[in-house]
Design a protein around this motif. Structure first.
Motif, PDB file in Angstrom:
ATOM      1  N   GLU A 155      41.156 -30.884 -19.466  1.00 32.47           N
ATOM      2  CA  GLU A 155      41.146 -30.637 -18.264  1.00 32.47           C
ATOM      3  C   GLU A 155      42.113 -31.118 -16.777  1.00 32.47           C
ATOM      4  O   GLU A 155      43.370 -30.650 -16.532  1.00 32.47           O
ATOM      5  CB  GLU A 155      40.025 -29.987 -17.653  1.00 32.47           C
ATOM      6  CG  GLU A 155      39.146 -29.156 -18.072  1.00 32.47           C
ATOM      7  CD  GLU A 155      38.315 -30.306 -18.484  1.00 32.47           C
ATOM      8  OE1 GLU A 155      38.177 -31.477 -18.892  1.00 32.47           O
ATOM      9  OE2 GLU A 155      37.725 -29.802 -20.256  1.00 32.47           O
ATOM     10  N   ASP A 156      42.224 -32.724 -16.705  1.00 34.85           N
ATOM     11  CA  ASP A 156      42.596 -33.236 -16.026  1.00 34.85           C
ATOM     12  C   ASP A 156      43.258 -34.592 -16.113  1.00 34.85           C
ATOM     13  O   ASP A 156      43.877 -35.626 -15.224  1.00 34.85           O
ATOM     14  CB  ASP A 156      41.653 -33.333 -14.140  1.00 34.85           C
ATOM     15  CG  ASP A 156      40.236 -33.898 -15.013  1.00 34.85           C
ATOM     16  OD1 ASP A 156      40.190 -34.517 -16.019  1.00 34.85           O
ATOM     17  OD2 ASP A 156      39.465 -34.151 -13.609  1.00 34.85           O
ATOM     18  N   ARG A 157      42.653 -34.927 -17.500  1.00 33.87           N
ATOM     19  CA  ARG A 157      43.267 -36.429 -17.851  1.00 33.87           C
ATOM     20  C   ARG A 157      42.255 -37.851 -17.588  1.00 33.87           C
ATOM     21  O   ARG A 157      42.768 -38.440 -17.783  1.00 33.87           O
ATOM     22  CB  ARG A 157      44.487 -36.338 -17.721  1.00 33.87           C
ATOM     23  CG  ARG A 157      45.568 -35.795 -18.316  1.00 33.87           C
ATOM     24  CD  ARG A 157      45.541 -35.463 -20.158  1.00 33.87           C
ATOM     25  NE  ARG A 157      46.241 -36.582 -20.781  1.00 33.87           N
ATOM     26  CZ  ARG A 157      45.854 -36.847 -22.599  1.00 33.87           C
ATOM     27  NH1 ARG A 157      44.631 -36.478 -22.187  1.00 33.87           N
ATOM     28  NH2 ARG A 157      46.580 -37.950 -22.509  1.00 33.87           N
ATOM     29  N   ASP A 208      21.477 -49.390 -34.615  1.00 33.12           N
ATOM     30  CA  ASP A 208      22.368 -50.309 -33.664  1.00 33.12           C
ATOM     31  C   ASP A 208      23.118 -49.066 -32.414  1.00 33.12           C
ATOM     32  O   ASP A 208      22.977 -47.766 -33.241  1.00 33.12           O
ATOM     33  CB  ASP A 208      23.509 -51.187 -34.271  1.00 33.12           C
ATOM     34  CG  ASP A 208      22.934 -51.654 -34.925  1.00 33.12           C
ATOM     35  OD1 ASP A 208      21.827 -52.615 -34.767  1.00 33.12           O
ATOM     36  OD2 ASP A 208      24.574 -52.498 -35.109  1.00 33.12           O
ATOM     37  N   ALA A 209      23.049 -49.083 -31.406  1.00 35.43           N
ATOM     38  CA  ALA A 209      23.213 -48.002 -30.647  1.00 35.43           C
ATOM     39  C   ALA A 209      24.750 -48.315 -30.626  1.00 35.43           C
ATOM     40  O   ALA A 209      25.555 -49.143 -31.256  1.00 35.43           O
ATOM     41  CB  ALA A 209      23.112 -48.689 -29.133  1.00 35.43           C
ATOM     42  N   ALA A 210      25.483 -47.256 -30.260  1.00 39.15           N
ATOM     43  CA  ALA A 210      27.034 -47.193 -30.548  1.00 39.15           C
ATOM     44  C   ALA A 210      27.563 -47.515 -29.749  1.00 39.15           C
ATOM     45  O   ALA A 210      26.996 -47.624 -28.208  1.00 39.15           O
ATOM     46  CB  ALA A 210      26.908 -45.267 -30.627  1.00 39.15           C
ATOM     47  N   PRO A 211      29.095 -48.086 -29.739  1.00 36.81           N
ATOM     48  CA  PRO A 211      29.607 -48.992 -28.583  1.00 36.81           C
ATOM     49  C   PRO A 211      30.166 -48.090 -27.820  1.00 36.81           C
ATOM     50  O   PRO A 211      30.095 -46.653 -28.081  1.00 36.81           O
ATOM     51  CB  PRO A 211      30.895 -49.176 -29.887  1.00 36.81           C
ATOM     52  CG  PRO A 211      30.581 -48.624 -30.782  1.00 36.81           C
ATOM     53  CD  PRO A 211      29.080 -48.165 -31.470  1.00 36.81           C
ATOM     54  N   GLY A 212      30.184 -48.707 -26.600  1.00 36.70           N
ATOM     55  CA  GLY A 212      30.997 -47.605 -25.499  1.00 36.70           C
ATOM     56  C   GLY A 212      31.652 -47.106 -26.106  1.00 36.70           C
ATOM     57  O   GLY A 212      33.159 -47.599 -26.804  1.00 36.70           O
ATOM     58  N   LEU A 213      32.035 -46.006 -25.052  1.00 33.92           N
ATOM     59  CA  LEU A 213      33.646 -44.942 -25.950  1.00 33.92           C
ATOM     60  C   LEU A 213      34.001 -44.878 -24.413  1.00 33.92           C
ATOM     61  O   LEU A 213      32.953 -43.588 -24.174  1.00 33.92           O
ATOM     62  CB  LEU A 213      33.764 -44.198 -26.844  1.00 33.92           C
ATOM     63  CG  LEU A 213      34.746 -43.238 -27.247  1.00 33.92           C
ATOM     64  CD1 LEU A 213      35.373 -44.377 -27.828  1.00 33.92           C
ATOM     65  CD2 LEU A 213      33.909 -42.076 -28.783  1.00 33.92           C
ATOM     66  N   THR A 214      35.593 -44.159 -23.960  1.00 31.40           N
ATOM     67  CA  THR A 214      35.857 -44.147 -22.577  1.00 31.40           C
ATOM     68  C   THR A 214      37.018 -43.259 -23.762  1.00 31.40           C
ATOM     69  O   THR A 214      38.018 -43.512 -24.328  1.00 31.40           O
ATOM     70  CB  THR A 214      35.994 -45.074 -21.996  1.00 31.40           C
ATOM     71  OG1 THR A 214      35.898 -46.075 -21.426  1.00 31.40           O
ATOM     72  CG2 THR A 214      37.012 -44.136 -20.527  1.00 31.40           C
ATOM     73  N   VAL A 215      36.886 -41.869 -23.217  1.00 25.10           N
ATOM     74  CA  VAL A 215      38.001 -40.364 -23.306  1.00 25.10           C
ATOM     75  C   VAL A 215      38.754 -40.087 -22.432  1.00 25.10           C
ATOM     76  O   VAL A 215      38.156 -40.161 -20.855  1.00 25.10           O
ATOM     77  CB  VAL A 215      37.141 -39.448 -24.247  1.00 25.10           C
ATOM     78  CG1 VAL A 215      36.216 -40.537 -25.605  1.00 25.10           C
ATOM     79  CG2 VAL A 215      35.924 -38.863 -23.425  1.00 25.10           C
TER      80      VAL A 215
END
Length: 110
Positions: free
Chosen positions: A86-88, A75-82
């Motif tokens: 450096e600048d948040r 399966d494709a990995a789920p979307g992830l936002t981090v």
């Protein structure tokens, strides 16, 4: 021992074992419920857990079932936002995949 004493002792042992089994099942159910909750709730429950409980509960089995998830191999990995250190600012990891493969490493290098 007489026959009556043996029967009453056997009845006491069976009833005590039954009460212990019901208590153990209730404790397993409570820990299983806690493992399906948010990390904050689970942490609060585990902070109050008495030490002997760690020896009588099937923690690994419960944990693996509780945190199994819905992903299957391939399966494709789920979307992830981090957030970048450096600048948040936010970074969508799927956007990196267009240029090159992405590898996530979780751990400590200290």
């Amino acid at each position: 021992m007489t026959g009556t004493t043996k029967r009453s002792l056997r009845a006491w042992i069976v009833s005590t074992a039954g009460v212990c089994l019901v208590g153990w099942l209730c404790l397993v159910g409570y820990v299983n419920w806690a493992m399906h909750q948010s990390p904050e709730v689970f942490g609060h429950v585990m902070a109050k857990m008495p030490m002997p409980a760690y020896f009588v509960l099937p923690f690994e089995t419960l944990w693996m079932r509780a945190r199994k998830g819905q992903l299957n191999v391939g399966d494709a990995a789920p979307g992830l936002t981090v957030k970048k250190l450096e600048d948040r600012s936010s970074l969508d990891l799927a956007a990196l995949w267009t240029d090159k493969p992405v590898v996530l490493v979780f751990g400590s290098y200290t």
